[in-house]
Scaffold this motif. Structure first.
Motif, PDB file in Angstrom:
ATOM      1  N   GLY A 170       0.819  -1.208   0.000  1.00  0.00           N
ATOM      2  CA  GLY A 170       0.000   0.000   0.000  1.00  0.00           C
ATOM      3  C   GLY A 170       0.852   1.257   0.000  1.00  0.00           C
ATOM      4  O   GLY A 170       0.546   2.228  -0.701  1.00  0.00           O
ATOM      5  N   ILE A 171       1.968   1.238   0.776  1.00  0.00           N
ATOM      6  CA  ILE A 171       2.846   2.411   0.806  1.00  0.00           C
ATOM      7  C   ILE A 171       3.454   2.642  -0.572  1.00  0.00           C
ATOM      8  O   ILE A 171       3.515   3.778  -1.053  1.00  0.00           O
ATOM      9  CB  ILE A 171       3.952   2.225   1.860  1.00  0.00           C
ATOM     10  N   VAL A 172       3.897   1.555  -1.235  1.00  0.00           N
ATOM     11  CA  VAL A 172       4.458   1.697  -2.580  1.00  0.00           C
ATOM     12  C   VAL A 172       3.434   2.351  -3.504  1.00  0.00           C
ATOM     13  O   VAL A 172       3.750   3.280  -4.265  1.00  0.00           O
ATOM     14  CB  VAL A 172       4.882   0.323  -3.134  1.00  0.00           C
ATOM     15  N   GLY A 173       2.166   1.894  -3.414  1.00  0.00           N
ATOM     16  CA  GLY A 173       1.138   2.468  -4.274  1.00  0.00           C
ATOM     17  C   GLY A 173       0.907   3.938  -4.008  1.00  0.00           C
ATOM     18  O   GLY A 173       0.812   4.737  -4.935  1.00  0.00           O
ATOM     19  N   VAL A 174       0.840   4.304  -2.715  1.00  0.00           N
ATOM     20  CA  VAL A 174       0.587   5.710  -2.371  1.00  0.00           C
ATOM     21  C   VAL A 174       1.717   6.590  -2.867  1.00  0.00           C
ATOM     22  O   VAL A 174       1.493   7.694  -3.378  1.00  0.00           O
ATOM     23  CB  VAL A 174       0.407   5.859  -0.841  1.00  0.00           C
ATOM     24  N   LEU A 175       2.968   6.109  -2.764  1.00  0.00           N
ATOM     25  CA  LEU A 175       4.104   6.967  -3.092  1.00  0.00           C
ATOM     26  C   LEU A 175       4.438   6.979  -4.575  1.00  0.00           C
ATOM     27  O   LEU A 175       5.022   7.946  -5.057  1.00  0.00           O
ATOM     28  CB  LEU A 175       5.336   6.531  -2.293  1.00  0.00           C
ATOM     29  N   THR A 176       4.090   5.924  -5.322  1.00  0.00           N
ATOM     30  CA  THR A 176       4.518   5.901  -6.717  1.00  0.00           C
ATOM     31  C   THR A 176       3.410   6.280  -7.691  1.00  0.00           C
ATOM     32  O   THR A 176       3.699   6.829  -8.744  1.00  0.00           O
ATOM     33  CB  THR A 176       5.045   4.514  -7.116  1.00  0.00           C
ATOM     34  N   ARG A 177       2.167   5.983  -7.395  1.00  0.00           N
ATOM     35  CA  ARG A 177       1.106   6.253  -8.367  1.00  0.00           C
ATOM     36  C   ARG A 177       0.735   7.724  -8.357  1.00  0.00           C
ATOM     37  O   ARG A 177       0.796   8.378  -7.306  1.00  0.00           O
ATOM     38  CB  ARG A 177      -0.128   5.395  -8.082  1.00  0.00           C
ATOM     39  N   ARG A 178       0.323   8.230  -9.526  1.00  0.00           N
ATOM     40  CA  ARG A 178      -0.022   9.646  -9.639  1.00  0.00           C
ATOM     41  C   ARG A 178      -1.517   9.859  -9.842  1.00  0.00           C
ATOM     42  O   ARG A 178      -1.973  10.980  -9.899  1.00  0.00           O
ATOM     43  CB  ARG A 178       0.745  10.296 -10.798  1.00  0.00           C
ATOM     44  N   ASN A 179      -2.260   8.776  -9.959  1.00  0.00           N
ATOM     45  CA  ASN A 179      -3.709   8.889 -10.109  1.00  0.00           C
ATOM     46  C   ASN A 179      -4.336   8.973  -8.723  1.00  0.00           C
ATOM     47  O   ASN A 179      -4.143   8.090  -7.883  1.00  0.00           O
ATOM     48  CB  ASN A 179      -4.206   7.647 -10.850  1.00  0.00           C
ATOM     49  N   ALA A 180      -5.098  10.046  -8.467  1.00  0.00           N
ATOM     50  CA  ALA A 180      -5.617  10.285  -7.126  1.00  0.00           C
ATOM     51  C   ALA A 180      -6.496   9.127  -6.650  1.00  0.00           C
ATOM     52  O   ALA A 180      -6.474   8.770  -5.466  1.00  0.00           O
ATOM     53  CB  ALA A 180      -6.397  11.583  -7.096  1.00  0.00           C
ATOM     54  N   ILE A 181      -7.259   8.511  -7.560  1.00  0.00           N
ATOM     55  CA  ILE A 181      -8.168   7.440  -7.142  1.00  0.00           C
ATOM     56  C   ILE A 181      -7.379   6.202  -6.727  1.00  0.00           C
ATOM     57  O   ILE A 181      -7.710   5.545  -5.741  1.00  0.00           O
ATOM     58  CB  ILE A 181      -9.155   7.131  -8.277  1.00  0.00           C
ATOM     59  N   ILE A 182      -6.295   5.901  -7.466  1.00  0.00           N
ATOM     60  CA  ILE A 182      -5.475   4.738  -7.101  1.00  0.00           C
ATOM     61  C   ILE A 182      -4.809   4.970  -5.749  1.00  0.00           C
ATOM     62  O   ILE A 182      -4.731   4.057  -4.917  1.00  0.00           O
ATOM     63  CB  ILE A 182      -4.409   4.469  -8.179  1.00  0.00           C
ATOM     64  N   VAL A 183      -4.336   6.202  -5.531  1.00  0.00           N
ATOM     65  CA  VAL A 183      -3.743   6.525  -4.233  1.00  0.00           C
ATOM     66  C   VAL A 183      -4.752   6.277  -3.123  1.00  0.00           C
ATOM     67  O   VAL A 183      -4.441   5.707  -2.068  1.00  0.00           O
ATOM     68  CB  VAL A 183      -3.262   7.996  -4.224  1.00  0.00           C
ATOM     69  N   PHE A 184      -5.974   6.658  -3.405  1.00  0.00           N
ATOM     70  CA  PHE A 184      -7.053   6.489  -2.429  1.00  0.00           C
ATOM     71  C   PHE A 184      -7.306   5.014  -2.126  1.00  0.00           C
ATOM     72  O   PHE A 184      -7.459   4.614  -0.971  1.00  0.00           O
ATOM     73  CB  PHE A 184      -8.285   7.131  -3.039  1.00  0.00           C
ATOM     74  N   ILE A 185      -7.339   4.191  -3.169  1.00  0.00           N
ATOM     75  CA  ILE A 185      -7.567   2.752  -2.976  1.00  0.00           C
ATOM     76  C   ILE A 185      -6.425   2.148  -2.167  1.00  0.00           C
ATOM     77  O   ILE A 185      -6.638   1.281  -1.310  1.00  0.00           O
ATOM     78  CB  ILE A 185      -7.703   2.039  -4.330  1.00  0.00           C
ATOM     79  N   CYS A 186      -5.195   2.620  -2.418  1.00  0.00           N
ATOM     80  CA  CYS A 186      -4.057   2.091  -1.667  1.00  0.00           C
ATOM     81  C   CYS A 186      -4.184   2.434  -0.192  1.00  0.00           C
ATOM     82  O   CYS A 186      -3.826   1.624   0.684  1.00  0.00           O
ATOM     83  CB  CYS A 186      -2.758   2.643  -2.230  1.00  0.00           C
ATOM     84  N   ILE A 187      -4.717   3.634   0.109  1.00  0.00           N
ATOM     85  CA  ILE A 187      -4.928   3.983   1.516  1.00  0.00           C
ATOM     86  C   ILE A 187      -5.946   3.036   2.145  1.00  0.00           C
ATOM     87  O   ILE A 187      -5.792   2.584   3.284  1.00  0.00           O
ATOM     88  CB  ILE A 187      -5.361   5.448   1.630  1.00  0.00           C
TER      89      ILE A 187
END
Lengths: 170, 106
Positions: free
Chosen positions: B24-41
């Motif tokens: 989840g941390i990798v997703g939050v820090l590497t992805r630039r799409n706000a919705i994907i960041v949200f799903i990772c959270i």
């Protein structure tokens, strides 16, 4: 090796694989679908921990409600072709991998380091406390005030969403 | 139907939880799409939930499962409000790329 260990490893591996696929997927719709797979895997693991109520709530709330909300917003914003979003800044990406690797290492060391005799089997109470009856009794006796506070939180969220979605920011 | 006590030690559950949290941390820090960041959270919240349920089952204490119930309520509220904010942002800037949404940057 008992059947439960086999189920645990199968479900744990599929949870991790679906999480990785979720992160590396370009298309947000596929990403959300892998997330649903991950949530179902976690629900099965909750069942292995005798937490039936939490497992059902996991499927109803997360896979049912929240993920449908996500899918709905993705389709509303028409974000089908996500390769247009440029993912630049390789330096930042490397920092991110380094940071999460260090955190994973710390967590694993913290788990492995204590003596292995620590909590090998589940408590005999575990079968009782996961049922809806026990959760409800605990929720409405000891945790009544937090339960009511959650209702106020949900009301505030509903009002906030309506205001945010209606208003035209100019 | 009567369940027997499983012989999976607590460490396995904690290891799975730690792995999911790190992904989840990798997703939050590497992805630039706000919705994907949200799903990772959301996934990071879920991995913490797994830790709470595991400790609840191994220690025989129902408090962990009650806490998971409250975490799910907060996550539902957070998802609704966060998605409303993303929609409002998209209306203004026609993007969900978090590199381009920088009006709150100092």
């Amino acid at each position: 090796m008992s059947i439960e260990v086999i189920i645990f490893f199968l479900v744990a591996i599929s949870a991790i694989v679906s999480a990785v696929l979720m992160v590396i997927q370009r298309n947000p719709v596929k990403s959300v679908l892998f997330m649903i797979v991950n949530f179902f895997c976690l629900a099965i693991i909750y069942l292995l921990l005798h937490a039936q109520f939490i497992a059902i709530i996991q499927i109803l709330v997360y896979a049912g409600a929240i993920m449908v909300l996500f899918l709905f917003v993705i389709m509303l914003l028409n974000l089908g072709d996500e390769s247009l979003l440029k993912e630049k800044a390789n330096f930042r990406k490397m920092i991110a991998y380094l940071l999460s690797g260090v955190i994973l290492l710390e967590l694993i060391i913290g788990i492995i380091l204590p003596p292995n005799t620590f909590l090998q089997t589940q408590s005999p109470e575990a079968v009782k406390i996961g049922s809806v009856e026990a959760i409800g009794a605990s929720l409405f006796n000891n945790y009544l005030l937090p339960f009511e506070a959650v209702s106020i939180l949900l009301l505030a969220a509903i009002v906030g969403v309506v205001v945010l979605a209606k208003k035209k920011f100019k | 139907m009567n369940f027997t006590l499983t012989d999976i030690p607590l460490n396995y559950y904690l290891g799975l939880s730690a792995t999911l949290f790190s992904i989840g941390i990798v997703g939050v820090l590497t992805r630039r799409n706000a919705i994907i960041v949200f799903i990772c959270i959301e996934m990071m919240l879920n991995s913490v939930n797994l830790t709470l349920v595991a400790f609840s089952a191994f220690l025989g204490n129902p408090t962990g499962q009650i806490l998971v119930f409250f975490v799910m309520a907060v996550a539902a509220a957070e998802a609704a409000v966060g998605l409303a904010i993303i929609i409002a942002m998209f209306r203004n800037k026609m993007t969900v790329n978090i590199d381009e949404i920088n009006i709150m940057k100092w």
